[in-house]
Design an enzyme around this catalytic site. Sequence first.
Site, PDB file in Angstrom:
ATOM      1  N   SER A  33      22.120 -29.616 -36.242  1.00  0.00           N
ATOM      2  CA  SER A  33      23.268 -29.470 -35.334  1.00  0.00           C
ATOM      3  C   SER A  33      23.619 -27.999 -35.117  1.00  0.00           C
ATOM      4  CB  SER A  33      24.478 -30.224 -35.897  1.00  0.00           C
ATOM      5  OG  SER A  33      24.765 -29.791 -37.215  1.00  0.00           O
ATOM      6  N   ASN A 120      30.987 -33.144 -46.034  1.00  0.00           N
ATOM      7  CA  ASN A 120      31.768 -34.143 -45.298  1.00  0.00           C
ATOM      8  C   ASN A 120      33.222 -33.708 -45.075  1.00  0.00           C
ATOM      9  OD1 ASN A 120      29.440 -35.571 -45.338  1.00  0.00           O
ATOM     10  ND2 ASN A 120      30.119 -37.124 -46.820  1.00  0.00           N
ATOM     11  N   THR A 165      52.682 -43.108   1.375  1.00  0.00           N
ATOM     12  CA  THR A 165      52.145 -44.193   0.549  1.00  0.00           C
ATOM     13  C   THR A 165      50.930 -44.674   1.329  1.00  0.00           C
ATOM     14  OG1 THR A 165      53.478 -45.885   1.645  1.00  0.00           O
ATOM     15  CG2 THR A 165      54.437 -44.888  -0.325  1.00  0.00           C
ATOM     16  N   HIS A 166      49.907 -45.080   0.623  1.00  0.00           N
ATOM     17  CA  HIS A 166      48.630 -45.476   1.266  1.00  0.00           C
ATOM     18  C   HIS A 166      48.052 -44.345   2.134  1.00  0.00           C
ATOM     19  CE1 HIS A 166      49.954 -49.666   0.358  1.00  0.00           C
ATOM     20  NE2 HIS A 166      51.133 -49.203   0.776  1.00  0.00           N
ATOM     21  N   SER A 287      31.080 -20.691   4.480  1.00  0.00           N
ATOM     22  CA  SER A 287      29.831 -21.397   4.723  1.00  0.00           C
ATOM     23  C   SER A 287      28.806 -20.389   5.231  1.00  0.00           C
ATOM     24  CB  SER A 287      30.050 -22.484   5.766  1.00  0.00           C
ATOM     25  OG  SER A 287      28.820 -22.833   6.368  1.00  0.00           O
ATOM     26  N   LYS A 293      34.450 -21.686   8.603  1.00  0.00           N
ATOM     27  CA  LYS A 293      34.849 -22.494   7.449  1.00  0.00           C
ATOM     28  C   LYS A 293      35.387 -21.711   6.266  1.00  0.00           C
ATOM     29  CE  LYS A 293      33.240 -26.288   6.420  1.00  0.00           C
ATOM     30  NZ  LYS A 293      32.516 -27.505   6.107  1.00  0.00           N
ATOM     31  N   ASN A 295      36.153 -23.137   2.518  1.00  0.00           N
ATOM     32  CA  ASN A 295      36.041 -24.389   1.764  1.00  0.00           C
ATOM     33  C   ASN A 295      36.835 -24.361   0.460  1.00  0.00           C
ATOM     34  OD1 ASN A 295      34.263 -25.447   3.684  1.00  0.00           O
ATOM     35  ND2 ASN A 295      32.507 -24.469   2.688  1.00  0.00           N
ATOM     36  N   GLU A 300      37.526 -28.904  -5.283  1.00  0.00           N
ATOM     37  CA  GLU A 300      36.472 -29.930  -5.361  1.00  0.00           C
ATOM     38  C   GLU A 300      35.814 -29.950  -6.734  1.00  0.00           C
ATOM     39  OE1 GLU A 300      34.190 -30.066  -1.294  1.00  0.00           O
ATOM     40  OE2 GLU A 300      34.909 -28.046  -1.666  1.00  0.00           O
ATOM     41  N   TYR A 327      31.660 -41.484 -44.024  1.00  0.00           N
ATOM     42  CA  TYR A 327      30.844 -40.650 -43.139  1.00  0.00           C
ATOM     43  C   TYR A 327      29.499 -41.300 -42.828  1.00  0.00           C
ATOM     44  CZ  TYR A 327      28.193 -36.680 -41.320  1.00  0.00           C
ATOM     45  OH  TYR A 327      27.441 -35.873 -40.525  1.00  0.00           O
ATOM     46  N   GLN A 332      27.976 -36.604 -36.426  1.00  0.00           N
ATOM     47  CA  GLN A 332      27.545 -35.275 -35.995  1.00  0.00           C
ATOM     48  C   GLN A 332      27.565 -35.185 -34.465  1.00  0.00           C
ATOM     49  OE1 GLN A 332      24.481 -32.973 -38.194  1.00  0.00           O
ATOM     50  NE2 GLN A 332      23.197 -33.419 -36.434  1.00  0.00           N
ATOM     51  N   LYS A 335      30.631 -33.512 -31.689  1.00  0.00           N
ATOM     52  CA  LYS A 335      31.014 -32.146 -31.309  1.00  0.00           C
ATOM     53  C   LYS A 335      30.679 -31.728 -29.880  1.00  0.00           C
ATOM     54  CE  LYS A 335      30.446 -31.055 -36.074  1.00  0.00           C
ATOM     55  NZ  LYS A 335      29.739 -32.361 -36.259  1.00  0.00           N
TER      56      LYS A 335
HETATM   57  N1  ARG Z   1      26.183 -31.355 -39.657  1.00  0.00           N
HETATM   58  C1  ARG Z   1      26.902 -32.438 -40.226  1.00  0.00           C
HETATM   59  C2  ARG Z   1      27.889 -33.004 -39.192  1.00  0.00           C
HETATM   60  O1  ARG Z   1      28.126 -32.356 -38.241  1.00  0.00           O
HETATM   61  C3  ARG Z   1      27.651 -31.994 -41.427  1.00  0.00           C
HETATM   62  C4  ARG Z   1      27.966 -33.084 -42.405  1.00  0.00           C
HETATM   63  C5  ARG Z   1      26.739 -33.552 -43.085  1.00  0.00           C
HETATM   64  N2  ARG Z   1      27.035 -34.522 -44.085  1.00  0.00           N
HETATM   65  C6  ARG Z   1      26.101 -35.302 -44.613  1.00  0.00           C
HETATM   66  N3  ARG Z   1      26.491 -36.173 -45.484  1.00  0.00           N
HETATM   67  N4  ARG Z   1      24.841 -35.268 -44.238  1.00  0.00           N
HETATM   68  O2  ARG Z   1      28.400 -34.092 -39.337  1.00  0.00           O
END
Ligand code: ARG
Length: 468
Positions: A33, A120, A165-166, A287, A293, A295, A300, A327, A332, A335
């Site tokens: 990660s 964890n 409205t509408h 444009s 134009k 825009n 948007e 966990y 993971q 994120k």
């Molecule tokens: N990179 C892991 C995550 O984002 C960290 C935690 C890892 N924990 C484990 N028991 N393998 O969740």
Amino acid sequence: MTDTPAASATANQMWGGRFAAGPDAIMEAINASIGFDKRMAAQDIAGSRAHAAMLGATGILEPSDVQAIREGLLTVLSEIEAGTFQFSTALEDIHMNVEARLKQIIGEPAGRLHTGRSRNDQVATDFKLWVRDQLDAAEQGLIALIGALLDQAEAGADWVMPGFTHLQTAQPVTWGHHMMAYVEMFGRDLCRVRDARARMNTSPLGAAALAGTSFPIDRHMTAEALGFDAPAANSLDAVSDRDFALEFLGAASICAMHLSRFAEELVIWSSAQFRFVSLSDRFSTGSSIMPQKKNPDAAELIRAKVGRIFGANTALMMVMKGLPLTYSKDMQEDKEQVFDAADNLMLALAVMTGMVGDMTANRESLAAAAGSGFSTATDLADWLVRVLGLPFRDAHHITGSIVALAESRGCDLPDLTLDDMTSVYEGITAEVFEVLGVENSVRSRTSYGGTAPEQVRAQIARWKELMA
Ligand code: ARG
């Protein structure tokens, strides 16, 4: 016997004790990660420094080790900030990358940092700190946007425009009233962000892997050092929920929905058919082929980008919904989506604030549109009730006939003559023309929260006080 390539890789230096071989390259690709969680480097180092200080204060580590760890971590942070840090996929994530580098810098004491904690509780802490910063950034973004809307509302508190409205002309309202409608929406978004922050602000650190730890740690101390209100009260919950991220995404999604509706209005309003607003050159594009134009790209793109925020919310809900406590590595995947949603929310808020601050409401176009489309028909019906004592249903019917008459003449209600009116209903008097003008119409809507300029100004004053 054939040699398996995976077996030639060395076992992981952090947890490889019971492993004879390292992971397959493709395993490393799905497992790592670091490519994204390096965004939490500052939070990770802050968490580790707080943890180390606590290990010293409780006598679990020697003061000299604690000092080496805390200073070494600052060196690591400065390398990351300077862009000289070598991130390694083999070291999986930000936690192990930081610790491995710390070991290179300070040697043996680095190995003592992970006493009484686990990745964890470490990752839950880092991510909470990161999301908390985003809640704070969203709060500031919303405050700025509300300020820009209040300025617009104040400038045009009594400018008339059609209310819809509408997307059909309904009744005249004021520009200030329409701007203040968004102040209410973004004001609730602001409350949601603040509520979420207050609820999420407990520290997972020291929950360890899932069950707590036998070391005499002080979770109150680390919680306080990291700006949390208290340690999370259940270690299983602390490492296994991501509801704080989901609350952020939920609040972000609702806010994004509001941004998108406003963006949609700006797209419509800036068109040649409406001309309600002119967007500034700073927030529009031209444009390459059609020279006339201008825009509304920014609006948007806000409208489009909100999809990513809703998507992140759904994706994280899906990640979490089937996980047994505590966990699982699934988590993971929490994120990247949150990072992307946060980036796009902050961008959309900043762009909307810039656009609102720069845009010019076209008072004449707004007034012309306000008076068309039989917008004061309700005022006429109300007059028949108030002055002539008719039941509202009858008044509605009579007004409908008068509108049909005006439509057949190709004119608006104030352009009809008194004879036209009395041909539909005998009792109508010349006094009726007073309520057919849009200015009078909006001025008459003085009920609390109504569109009368005096009401709008009262709401502006209330909000200014709230935001002061
Ligand atoms: N990179 C892991 C995550 O984002 C960290 C935690 C890892 N924990 C484990 N028991 N393998 O969740």
